[in-house]
Structure formats: structure tokens, C-alpha cells
Scaffold this motif. Structure first.
Motif, PDB file in Angstrom:
ATOM      1  N   ASP A   4       1.221  -1.057  -0.141  1.00 19.24           N
ATOM      2  CA  ASP A   4      -0.402  -0.253   0.037  1.00 19.24           C
ATOM      3  C   ASP A   4       1.052   1.704  -0.368  1.00 19.24           C
ATOM      4  O   ASP A   4       0.683   1.793  -0.233  1.00 19.24           O
ATOM      5  N   ASP A   5       2.173   1.192   0.450  1.00 16.41           N
ATOM      6  CA  ASP A   5       2.759   2.351   0.585  1.00 16.41           C
ATOM      7  C   ASP A   5       3.339   2.422  -1.224  1.00 16.41           C
ATOM      8  O   ASP A   5       4.518   4.024  -1.331  1.00 16.41           O
ATOM      9  N   SER A   8       2.016   4.901  -6.769  1.00 17.72           N
ATOM     10  CA  SER A   8       1.349   3.556  -7.867  1.00 17.72           C
ATOM     11  C   SER A   8       1.658   4.102  -9.413  1.00 17.72           C
ATOM     12  O   SER A   8       2.712   4.778  -9.349  1.00 17.72           O
ATOM     13  N   ASN A 106       5.633   5.422   7.721  1.00 15.49           N
ATOM     14  CA  ASN A 106       5.747   4.797   6.996  1.00 15.49           C
ATOM     15  C   ASN A 106       6.691   4.324   6.065  1.00 15.49           C
ATOM     16  O   ASN A 106       6.312   3.320   5.159  1.00 15.49           O
ATOM     17  N   ARG A 147       4.085  10.633  -0.342  1.00 17.17           N
ATOM     18  CA  ARG A 147       2.803   9.374  -0.591  1.00 17.17           C
ATOM     19  C   ARG A 147       2.662   8.618   0.187  1.00 17.17           C
ATOM     20  O   ARG A 147       1.196   8.088  -0.083  1.00 17.17           O
ATOM     21  N   TYR A 148       3.421   8.405   0.861  1.00 19.60           N
ATOM     22  CA  TYR A 148       3.664   7.373   1.990  1.00 19.60           C
ATOM     23  C   TYR A 148       2.307   7.813   3.503  1.00 19.60           C
ATOM     24  O   TYR A 148       2.137   6.976   3.877  1.00 19.60           O
ATOM     25  N   ARG A 150      -0.527   8.160   3.407  1.00 16.39           N
ATOM     26  CA  ARG A 150      -1.749   7.612   2.016  1.00 16.39           C
ATOM     27  C   ARG A 150      -3.083   8.672   2.583  1.00 16.39           C
ATOM     28  O   ARG A 150      -4.242   8.839   3.859  1.00 16.39           O
ATOM     29  N   CYS A 151      -2.594   9.776   2.492  1.00 17.41           N
ATOM     30  CA  CYS A 151      -3.949  11.076   2.237  1.00 17.41           C
ATOM     31  C   CYS A 151      -4.573  11.349   1.079  1.00 17.41           C
ATOM     32  O   CYS A 151      -4.296  12.140   0.213  1.00 17.41           O
ATOM     33  N   GLU A 152      -5.635  10.305   0.946  1.00 18.44           N
ATOM     34  CA  GLU A 152      -6.525  10.227  -0.025  1.00 18.44           C
ATOM     35  C   GLU A 152      -7.197  11.326   0.138  1.00 18.44           C
ATOM     36  O   GLU A 152      -7.708  12.282  -1.236  1.00 18.44           O
TER      37      GLU A 152
END
Length: 229
Positions: A4-5, A8, A106, A147-148, A150-152
Motif C-alpha cells: 500500500d506504501d 502508484s 511509513n 504519498r506514504y 496515504r492522504c486520500e
């Protein structure tokens, strides 16, 4: 590193999405110069696509305030003002500091190695006097870092702010790239990586703030506006 980390790697699935991503990257590279307008047809011919995906992509980018549709159906970069720049600066500091503080927990050795890799490419762009790559890889370094976290919700807001300021940073960096002090940005990235290695979120947030402020000051100087303290 948890899957997940990882950065993308999803490729755009539709032509419309590909066109949108191509235009976003063009803006982040400073290809759309402030004060210069282009037509929908001109963009379609540049990308080798029909008008439909271009029209929808430009609609999305105008919603994000990255571009502006004029009355004559031409596209341009919205004008910058001292007040707007100050607002962009304050918003970037707030959101990016938050994203960095979430991300640092993370970032494992593999993730840190990838950030070093992006920064090496950024350094190479300086050595090659490549303004477009310099601007884009600077944003890319920050994007991979945040991105690590995970701030959607926060990441789309941050990227919208980058889209609004990138064309103007092209003006500044074209002027500064040949000057030795331009390499200060590289030192700040290295300091950020050191703060991550030491698990020092307070220092990382300070460096993010300082890095953003440095870019704002250069733009203010180029525009002849009062310099932020």
C-alpha cells in the motif's frame, strides 16, 4: 515496504484519462506559459487525439483552477496576483507539512531508497540545465514523499495547488538555473532525507516550509512584489 506504501504504477485506462494525465504533466513541467493561450484544436493536434477527450480534460483542469477557458474558446494559465500567491503559499505549507508528518512514520529503507533515486534524477536535471525536468522532478520528489502518508483527501488538494503555481515557477527557474545558488534546493532535499532517516518529523516540517517559502520568494522577486518573511 507494504504494497500500500509503494508509489502508484496504475496506468490510465481510457484515452480521456491519458490525455488528462498528459496535460497535467505538461502544466507541472511549465509547458503552458502564463500569458500565452492555446486552442482546443491545437492541443488535440499536439497530442494526436480528437477534440472530445481534450475538451473533457480541459474541463477538469479548469475546475482545478490550473487553466482558464477564455471567451474566444482559447485556453490560458490564470493570472497570478500577490494575494493569490500568498494564499497558495499558506495552503501549501499547511497541507504539505501535514502530509509529510503522516508520511514519515511509513517510510522504510526501501521507500527511502526510492526517494533518494528521485532526488538523484532531480540533481541530474540541474547539471543538464533542464528546466522542465527540474520543475517536474521537484514536485515528483515531494509527491513521492507525501504519498506514504496515504492522504486520500489531502493529496488531490496539494496537486491542485502545484498545478496553479507550476507555470510561474518555470519563469523563475529559467532565470535561476545557471546560478550556483540554485543548487540550494538540492541541499534542502538532502536535509529532508536526513530528517526522515532520523525520524524527526518536526525538522521535516520545518524543511518543507523553508523549501516552499524559498520558491515563493523567488517568484515574488521575479514579479517585483514584496518578499514574504
Amino acid at each position: 515496504m507494504n504494497t500500500d506504501d509503494k508509489p502508484s504504477s496504475n496506468e490510465p485506462k481510457t484515452q480521456q484519462e491519458r490525455v488528462y494525465m498528459q496535460l497535467r504533466e505538461a502544466i507541472l513541467r511549465g509547458k503552458f506559459e502564463p500569458g500565452h493561450s492555446v486552442t482546443l484544436r491545437g492541443i488535440a493536434e499536439m497530442l494526436g487525439v480528437s477534440l472530445m477527450p481534450v475538451r473533457e480534460s480541459l474541463r477538469r483542469l479548469t475546475t482545478e483552477r490550473a487553466l482558464q477557458l477564455l471567451n474566444n474558446r482559447r485556453i490560458t494559465v490564470p493570472m497570478m496576483t500577490p494575494e493569490k500567491l500568498e494564499e497558495l503559499y499558506q495552503a501549501r505549507v499547511s497541507l504539505e507539512s501535514y502530509a509529510a508528518s503522516r508520511a514519515i512514520q511509513n517510510i522504510d529503507p526501501e521507500a527511502l531508497s526510492y526517494l533518494y533515486e528521485v532526488n538523484e534524477k532531480h540533481t541530474q536535471s540541474i547539471l543538464e540545465d533542464n528546466v522542465e525536468d527540474y520543475i517536474y522532478l521537484n514536485f515528483e520528489f515531494h509527491r513521492e514523499l507525501y504519498r506514504y502518508g496515504r492522504c486520500e483527501v489531502v493529496m488531490p488538494l496539494i496537486e491542485s495547488l502545484w498545478l496553479q503555481i507550476a507555470p510561474f515557477m518555470r519563469m523563475v527557474h529559467s532565470q535561476y538555473l545557471t546560478e550556483s545558488r540554485f543548487n540550494e534546493a538540492e541541499d534542502k532535499h538532502k536535509a529532508m532525507l536526513t530528517a526522515i532517516e532520523k525520524n524527526n518529523p518536526a525538522q521535516l516540517k520545518y524543511l518543507i516550509h523553508d523549501d516552499i517559502l524559498d520558491g515563493v520568494r523567488r517568484l515574488q522577486a521575479a514579479m517585483g512584489w514584496p518578499i514574504s518573511s
